[in-house]
Design an enzyme around this catalytic site. Structure first.
Site, PDB file in Angstrom:
ATOM      1  N   ASN A  23       0.862  -1.188   0.000  1.00  0.00           N
ATOM      2  CA  ASN A  23       0.000   0.000   0.000  1.00  0.00           C
ATOM      3  C   ASN A  23       0.898   1.236   0.000  1.00  0.00           C
ATOM      4  O   ASN A  23       2.117   1.138   0.174  1.00  0.00           O
ATOM      5  CB  ASN A  23      -0.959  -0.024   1.194  1.00  0.00           C
ATOM      6  CG  ASN A  23      -0.238  -0.301   2.503  1.00  0.00           C
ATOM      7  OD1 ASN A  23       0.721   0.401   2.851  1.00  0.00           O
ATOM      8  ND2 ASN A  23      -0.655  -1.336   3.204  1.00  0.00           N
ATOM      9  N   ASP A  33       0.734  -8.870   1.270  1.00  0.00           N
ATOM     10  CA  ASP A  33       1.585  -7.913   1.991  1.00  0.00           C
ATOM     11  C   ASP A  33       1.823  -8.409   3.421  1.00  0.00           C
ATOM     12  O   ASP A  33       2.973  -8.455   3.905  1.00  0.00           O
ATOM     13  CB  ASP A  33       0.856  -6.560   1.991  1.00  0.00           C
ATOM     14  CG  ASP A  33       1.735  -5.383   2.344  1.00  0.00           C
ATOM     15  OD1 ASP A  33       2.941  -5.575   2.520  1.00  0.00           O
ATOM     16  OD2 ASP A  33       1.188  -4.270   2.436  1.00  0.00           O
ATOM     17  N   SER A 121      -3.182  -6.317  -7.068  1.00  0.00           N
ATOM     18  CA  SER A 121      -4.501  -5.651  -7.051  1.00  0.00           C
ATOM     19  C   SER A 121      -5.701  -6.593  -7.145  1.00  0.00           C
ATOM     20  O   SER A 121      -6.834  -6.118  -7.141  1.00  0.00           O
ATOM     21  CB  SER A 121      -4.624  -4.581  -8.163  1.00  0.00           C
ATOM     22  OG  SER A 121      -3.893  -3.438  -7.855  1.00  0.00           O
TER      23      SER A 121
HETATM   24  P1  ADP Z   1      -4.125  -6.074  -3.328  1.00  0.00           P
HETATM   25  O1  ADP Z   1      -4.340  -5.125  -2.163  1.00  0.00           O
HETATM   26  O2  ADP Z   1      -3.062  -5.561  -4.299  1.00  0.00           O
HETATM   27  O3  ADP Z   1      -5.402  -6.474  -3.982  1.00  0.00           O
HETATM   28  P2  ADP Z   1      -4.002  -8.624  -1.890  1.00  0.00           P
HETATM   29  O4  ADP Z   1      -2.896  -9.123  -1.024  1.00  0.00           O
HETATM   30  O5  ADP Z   1      -5.323  -8.354  -1.232  1.00  0.00           O
HETATM   31  O6  ADP Z   1      -3.422  -7.339  -2.643  1.00  0.00           O
HETATM   32  O7  ADP Z   1      -4.233  -9.654  -3.066  1.00  0.00           O
HETATM   33  C1  ADP Z   1      -3.408  -9.770  -4.192  1.00  0.00           C
HETATM   34  C2  ADP Z   1      -3.339 -11.218  -4.601  1.00  0.00           C
HETATM   35  O8  ADP Z   1      -2.387 -11.890  -3.776  1.00  0.00           O
HETATM   36  C3  ADP Z   1      -4.660 -11.981  -4.441  1.00  0.00           C
HETATM   37  O9  ADP Z   1      -4.945 -12.653  -5.660  1.00  0.00           O
HETATM   38  C4  ADP Z   1      -4.365 -12.968  -3.317  1.00  0.00           C
HETATM   39  O10 ADP Z   1      -5.045 -14.206  -3.506  1.00  0.00           O
HETATM   40  C5  ADP Z   1      -2.876 -13.166  -3.470  1.00  0.00           C
HETATM   41  N1  ADP Z   1      -2.141 -13.689  -2.313  1.00  0.00           N
HETATM   42  C6  ADP Z   1      -2.466 -13.626  -0.997  1.00  0.00           C
HETATM   43  N2  ADP Z   1      -1.501 -14.218  -0.248  1.00  0.00           N
HETATM   44  C7  ADP Z   1      -0.552 -14.669  -1.113  1.00  0.00           C
HETATM   45  C8  ADP Z   1       0.685 -15.380  -0.975  1.00  0.00           C
HETATM   46  N3  ADP Z   1       1.153 -15.745   0.223  1.00  0.00           N
HETATM   47  N4  ADP Z   1       1.398 -15.681  -2.113  1.00  0.00           N
HETATM   48  C9  ADP Z   1       0.949 -15.293  -3.321  1.00  0.00           C
HETATM   49  N5  ADP Z   1      -0.198 -14.620  -3.531  1.00  0.00           N
HETATM   50  C10 ADP Z   1      -0.941 -14.310  -2.437  1.00  0.00           C
END
Ligand code: ADP
Length: 177
Positions: A23, A33, A121
């Site tokens: 963010n 994150d 995203s």
């Molecule tokens: P944003 O705020 O950019 O949307 P998010 O973390 O909410 O970020 O989600 C971005 C993508 O990361 C989603 O498709 C989610 O399923 C994925 N994600 C969550 N945890 C992990 C992980 N440990 N490794 C890879 N991808 C992940």
């Protein structure tokens, strides 16, 4: 040199650089994150805070690098994806493409060879997944073909956390590659 999509957890990737869907405050949070910061440990958040103290909040589509703490990777490239509801669709697409190309620019500056991206995203920022995947694939492929003569970057992996994102990425790879 190439681009592939895999199902997995980006925190376990043994690559030179992983990309974090951060963010603007580089403050950590939920989703990928949160997973990256909790696996990497507190030194990464300290580096993020130093970057923010120095330059202010990160603009959408811009990328900055830190070390990777306890992760197997060497660097984390933090990039801020667009929040779908805050922009028009065309601007959203441009901003998401900027995330991939600016992260690759930073990876090249670091001298990284292998890079792994999450689906930026497509979580709480609500970018439609079927639109995000072809933008990720086409932007990475264009960047690799434009920079192939003068970059360390060789292998890019799109790390999908669920089978739906993997399906969209594989479809995009079939359609575009
Ligand atoms: P944003 O705020 O950019 O949307 P998010 O973390 O909410 O970020 O989600 C971005 C993508 O990361 C989603 O498709 C989610 O399923 C994925 N994600 C969550 N945890 C992990 C992980 N440990 N490794 C890879 N991808 C992940």
């Amino acid at each position: 040199m190439g681009l592939t999509a895999v199902l997995g957890d980006i925190t376990t990737m043994e690559v030179d650089a992983i990309v974090n869907a951060a963010n603007a405050a580089l403050a950590g949070g939920g989703g990928v994150d949160g997973a990256i910061h909790s696996a990497a440990g507190p030194t990464v958040l300290e580096e993020c805070q130093a970057i923010i103290a120095n330059q202010g909040p990160c603009r959408t589509g811009r990328a900055v690098a830190t070390s990777a703490g306890a992760l197997p990777a060497t660097w984390i490239i933090h990039v801020v994806g667009p929040i779908w509801t805050q922009h028009e669709p065309v601007e959203n697409s441009t901003l998401l493409a900027n995330c991939y190309s600016s992260s690759l620019d930073v990876a090249a500056e670091l001298g990284a060879t292998t890079i792994a991206f999450p689906a930026i995203s497509t979580g709480v920022y609500r970018f439609p997944r079927e639109l995000a995947a072809p933008i990720a694939v086409s932007t990475v492929l264009n960047w690799l073909s434009q920079n192939k003569r003068n970059t360390s970057v060789d292998t890019v992996t799109l790390v999908c956390f669920d089978s739906e994102n993997l399906r969209h990425c594989q479809q995009a790879l079939t359609d575009i590659a």
